[in-house]
Scaffold this motif. Structure first.
Motif, PDB file in Angstrom:
ATOM      1  N   VAL A  39       0.945  -1.268   0.029  1.00  0.00           N
ATOM      2  CA  VAL A  39       0.177   0.080   0.230  1.00  0.00           C
ATOM      3  C   VAL A  39       0.751   1.237  -0.093  1.00  0.00           C
ATOM      4  N   THR A  40       2.054   0.742   0.684  1.00  0.00           N
ATOM      5  CA  THR A  40       2.460   2.019   0.269  1.00  0.00           C
ATOM      6  C   THR A  40       3.571   2.930  -0.729  1.00  0.00           C
ATOM      7  N   ARG A  41       4.334   1.690  -1.214  1.00  0.00           N
ATOM      8  CA  ARG A  41       4.552   1.575  -2.468  1.00  0.00           C
ATOM      9  C   ARG A  41       3.702   2.113  -3.181  1.00  0.00           C
ATOM     10  N   ALA A  42       1.899   1.414  -3.255  1.00  0.00           N
ATOM     11  CA  ALA A  42       1.692   2.237  -4.215  1.00  0.00           C
ATOM     12  C   ALA A  42       0.760   3.794  -4.220  1.00  0.00           C
ATOM     13  N   ARG A  43       1.166   4.047  -2.824  1.00  0.00           N
ATOM     14  CA  ARG A  43       0.895   5.099  -2.915  1.00  0.00           C
ATOM     15  C   ARG A  43       1.808   7.002  -3.126  1.00  0.00           C
ATOM     16  N   LYS A  44       3.215   5.817  -3.624  1.00  0.00           N
ATOM     17  CA  LYS A  44       4.448   7.275  -4.032  1.00  0.00           C
ATOM     18  C   LYS A  44       4.636   6.584  -4.740  1.00  0.00           C
ATOM     19  N   THR A  45       3.719   6.005  -5.334  1.00  0.00           N
ATOM     20  CA  THR A  45       4.366   5.442  -7.030  1.00  0.00           C
ATOM     21  C   THR A  45       3.201   6.245  -7.827  1.00  0.00           C
ATOM     22  N   GLU A  46       1.650   6.295  -6.967  1.00  0.00           N
ATOM     23  CA  GLU A  46       0.498   7.084  -7.938  1.00  0.00           C
ATOM     24  C   GLU A  46       0.203   8.991  -8.219  1.00  0.00           C
ATOM     25  N   VAL A  47       0.476   8.393  -9.327  1.00  0.00           N
ATOM     26  CA  VAL A  47       1.163  10.243 -10.120  1.00  0.00           C
ATOM     27  C   VAL A  47       0.030  11.268  -9.702  1.00  0.00           C
ATOM     28  N   LYS A  48       0.280  12.061  -8.970  1.00  0.00           N
ATOM     29  CA  LYS A  48      -0.645  12.749  -8.582  1.00  0.00           C
ATOM     30  C   LYS A  48      -1.203  14.369 -10.010  1.00  0.00           C
ATOM     31  N   LYS A  49      -2.477  14.439 -10.315  1.00  0.00           N
ATOM     32  CA  LYS A  49      -2.434  14.877 -11.020  1.00  0.00           C
ATOM     33  C   LYS A  49      -3.009  16.436 -11.021  1.00  0.00           C
ATOM     34  N   PHE A  50      -2.486  17.246 -11.867  1.00  0.00           N
ATOM     35  CA  PHE A  50      -2.604  18.666 -11.551  1.00  0.00           C
ATOM     36  C   PHE A  50      -2.777  19.692 -12.528  1.00  0.00           C
ATOM     37  N   HIS A  51      -4.071  18.659 -13.719  1.00  0.00           N
ATOM     38  CA  HIS A  51      -4.740  19.422 -15.081  1.00  0.00           C
ATOM     39  C   HIS A  51      -5.941  18.800 -14.931  1.00  0.00           C
ATOM     40  N   GLY A  52      -6.799  19.300 -14.942  1.00  0.00           N
ATOM     41  CA  GLY A  52      -8.260  18.592 -14.858  1.00  0.00           C
ATOM     42  C   GLY A  52      -9.001  18.490 -14.603  1.00  0.00           C
ATOM     43  N   PRO A  53     -10.261  18.193 -14.590  1.00  0.00           N
ATOM     44  CA  PRO A  53     -11.452  18.645 -13.554  1.00  0.00           C
ATOM     45  C   PRO A  53     -11.142  17.349 -12.113  1.00  0.00           C
ATOM     46  N   ASP A  54      -9.594  16.134 -12.434  1.00  0.00           N
ATOM     47  CA  ASP A  54      -9.264  14.852 -11.192  1.00  0.00           C
ATOM     48  C   ASP A  54      -8.112  15.932 -10.482  1.00  0.00           C
ATOM     49  N   SER A  55      -7.968  17.286 -11.154  1.00  0.00           N
ATOM     50  CA  SER A  55      -7.072  18.183 -10.315  1.00  0.00           C
ATOM     51  C   SER A  55      -6.871  18.431  -9.169  1.00  0.00           C
ATOM     52  N   SER A  74     -19.808  31.093 -13.207  1.00  0.00           N
ATOM     53  CA  SER A  74     -18.257  29.687 -13.569  1.00  0.00           C
ATOM     54  C   SER A  74     -19.003  29.206 -14.952  1.00  0.00           C
ATOM     55  N   PRO A  75     -19.150  30.026 -15.812  1.00  0.00           N
ATOM     56  CA  PRO A  75     -19.410  29.484 -17.710  1.00  0.00           C
ATOM     57  C   PRO A  75     -18.265  28.801 -18.354  1.00  0.00           C
ATOM     58  N   TYR A  76     -17.482  27.742 -17.471  1.00  0.00           N
ATOM     59  CA  TYR A  76     -15.889  27.063 -18.501  1.00  0.00           C
ATOM     60  C   TYR A  76     -16.642  25.885 -17.836  1.00  0.00           C
ATOM     61  N   ASP A  77     -15.667  24.846 -18.525  1.00  0.00           N
ATOM     62  CA  ASP A  77     -15.509  23.344 -18.246  1.00  0.00           C
ATOM     63  C   ASP A  77     -14.582  23.223 -18.752  1.00  0.00           C
ATOM     64  N   PHE A  78     -14.198  21.596 -18.311  1.00  0.00           N
ATOM     65  CA  PHE A  78     -12.654  21.038 -19.237  1.00  0.00           C
ATOM     66  C   PHE A  78     -13.125  20.682 -20.576  1.00  0.00           C
ATOM     67  N   ILE A  79     -11.808  20.622 -21.355  1.00  0.00           N
ATOM     68  CA  ILE A  79     -12.016  19.931 -22.711  1.00  0.00           C
ATOM     69  C   ILE A  79     -10.231  19.426 -22.580  1.00  0.00           C
ATOM     70  N   LEU A  83      -9.085  24.105 -19.012  1.00  0.00           N
ATOM     71  CA  LEU A  83     -10.327  24.468 -18.945  1.00  0.00           C
ATOM     72  C   LEU A  83     -11.121  25.630 -19.762  1.00  0.00           C
ATOM     73  N   THR A  84     -11.780  25.455 -20.326  1.00  0.00           N
ATOM     74  CA  THR A  84     -12.363  26.014 -21.592  1.00  0.00           C
ATOM     75  C   THR A  84     -13.513  27.361 -21.620  1.00  0.00           C
ATOM     76  N   PRO A  85     -14.067  28.347 -21.810  1.00  0.00           N
ATOM     77  CA  PRO A  85     -15.840  28.333 -22.091  1.00  0.00           C
ATOM     78  C   PRO A  85     -16.511  27.618 -21.899  1.00  0.00           C
ATOM     79  N   SER A  86     -17.089  27.561 -21.598  1.00  0.00           N
ATOM     80  CA  SER A  86     -18.336  26.561 -22.070  1.00  0.00           C
ATOM     81  C   SER A  86     -19.614  27.363 -22.317  1.00  0.00           C
ATOM     82  N   ASN A  87     -20.390  27.179 -23.200  1.00  0.00           N
ATOM     83  CA  ASN A  87     -22.072  27.979 -24.199  1.00  0.00           C
ATOM     84  C   ASN A  87     -23.044  27.249 -23.029  1.00  0.00           C
ATOM     85  N   CYS A  88     -22.360  26.002 -22.699  1.00  0.00           N
ATOM     86  CA  CYS A  88     -23.800  25.474 -21.955  1.00  0.00           C
ATOM     87  C   CYS A  88     -23.472  25.681 -20.439  1.00  0.00           C
ATOM     88  N   CYS A  89     -22.522  25.749 -19.590  1.00  0.00           N
ATOM     89  CA  CYS A  89     -22.633  26.310 -18.411  1.00  0.00           C
ATOM     90  C   CYS A  89     -23.256  28.066 -18.648  1.00  0.00           C
TER      91      CYS A  89
END
Length: 273
Positions: A39-55, A74-79, A83-89
């Motif tokens: 478990v410790t090894r898996a946490r160390k090797t886990e890649v942290k995301k800094f982009h997108g909705p999962d950042s 907040s009329p923005y959404d991720f493509i 992050l880009t302007p969203s016409n839907c939002c």
């Protein structure tokens, strides 16, 4: 006979499996230390995301982002990861423009038809004279915030994407950001605001003898303008945190003659490039 010989030849190609006695344990025993190491090894090797909705940052503040989207701020959404302007939002923004106009019309009719003085906190206020200009100014501010949000969508998206790139570069240099404090502060802020606005709602209903629906619609103007202030304060805070971290890294990596430890960032930058 030939068929039996053929079967025997075919069976010779397969290894015979050893039969495990029933008295022996077939299940591998559970090793706690081995599991903890994995478990410790898996946490160390886990890649942290800094982009997108999962950042890390976006995940930490998503409840507030969702609230901002509902109020049309907040009329923005991720493509992908950008992050880009969203016409839907953007539909939420136009919807709240219409809602604010409708609320202003109803509140104005209510206050115009009101001919009484109300004592609140030992101060006698003439509702018709004082409240209508106040609501009008707040309505204009709320509409201005929504219009400004529409015209600054691209600029806001560029700032957010640049902030994501900054977090990723610092992570590559060995200085990843941890957004746990941001997440805790977000929940404290959100819960406190719910309590405050609920108290304001109940106080207004009692003071003016109003229904919950009317008082809530009247408060939407104030909540909307407050949300735009919170949005500005949040972005300034995020940028301030990153400048603070950058200054801290710079101090830690100044040459020894200045009084700090030797520089390691330049070597890491060279390795990355």
């Amino acid at each position: 006979m030939n068929f039996l010989k053929f079967i025997q030849k075919e069976l010779m190609h397969y290894h015979r499996k050893a039969i495990v006695p029933l008295s022996k344990t077939r299940v591998k025993p559970f090793d706690v230390e081995t599991m903890l190491e994995e478990v410790t090894r898996a946490r160390k090797t886990e890649v942290k995301k800094f982009h997108g909705p999962d950042s890390l940052l976006y995940s930490a503040i998503y409840p507030i982002v969702f609230t901002m989207k509902v109020f049309g701020l907040s009329p923005y959404d991720f493509i992908g990861d950008q992050l880009t302007p969203s016409n839907c939002c953007l539909l939420f923004t136009f919807a709240f423009m219409a809602i604010y106009c409708h609320i202003m019309y109803i509140v104005y009719l209510r206050f115009v038809s009101l001919h009484r003085n109300k004592a609140i906190l030992t101060v006698v206020e003439t509702t018709k004279i004082l409240m209508v200009p106040q609501v009008t100014v707040n309505y204009l501010v709320a509409m201005y915030d929504l219009v400004l949000t529409i015209f600054t969508r691209k600029a806001f998206s560029r700032i957010w994407n640049a902030q994501q790139d900054f977090d990723e570069r610092l992570s590559q240099l060995g200085y990843p950001r941890k957004e746990m404090n941001t997440k805790i502060a977000m929940w404290i802020f959100l819960i406190s605001q719910i309590i405050v606005w609920t108290a304001v709602n109940q106080t207004g209903m009692y003071a003016f003898n109003e229904t919950w629906l009317f008082n809530t619609s009247y408060m939407c103007l104030y909540v909307g303008t407050a949300a735009s202030v919170y949005k500005f304060f949040g972005m300034v805070s995020f940028l301030g945190q990153r400048f603070h971290q950058l200054n801290k890294i710079a101090k830690e990596n100044l040459p020894p003659r200045v009084g700090y430890r030797s520089s390691k960032v330049s070597r890491k930058v060279h390795i990355i490039h």
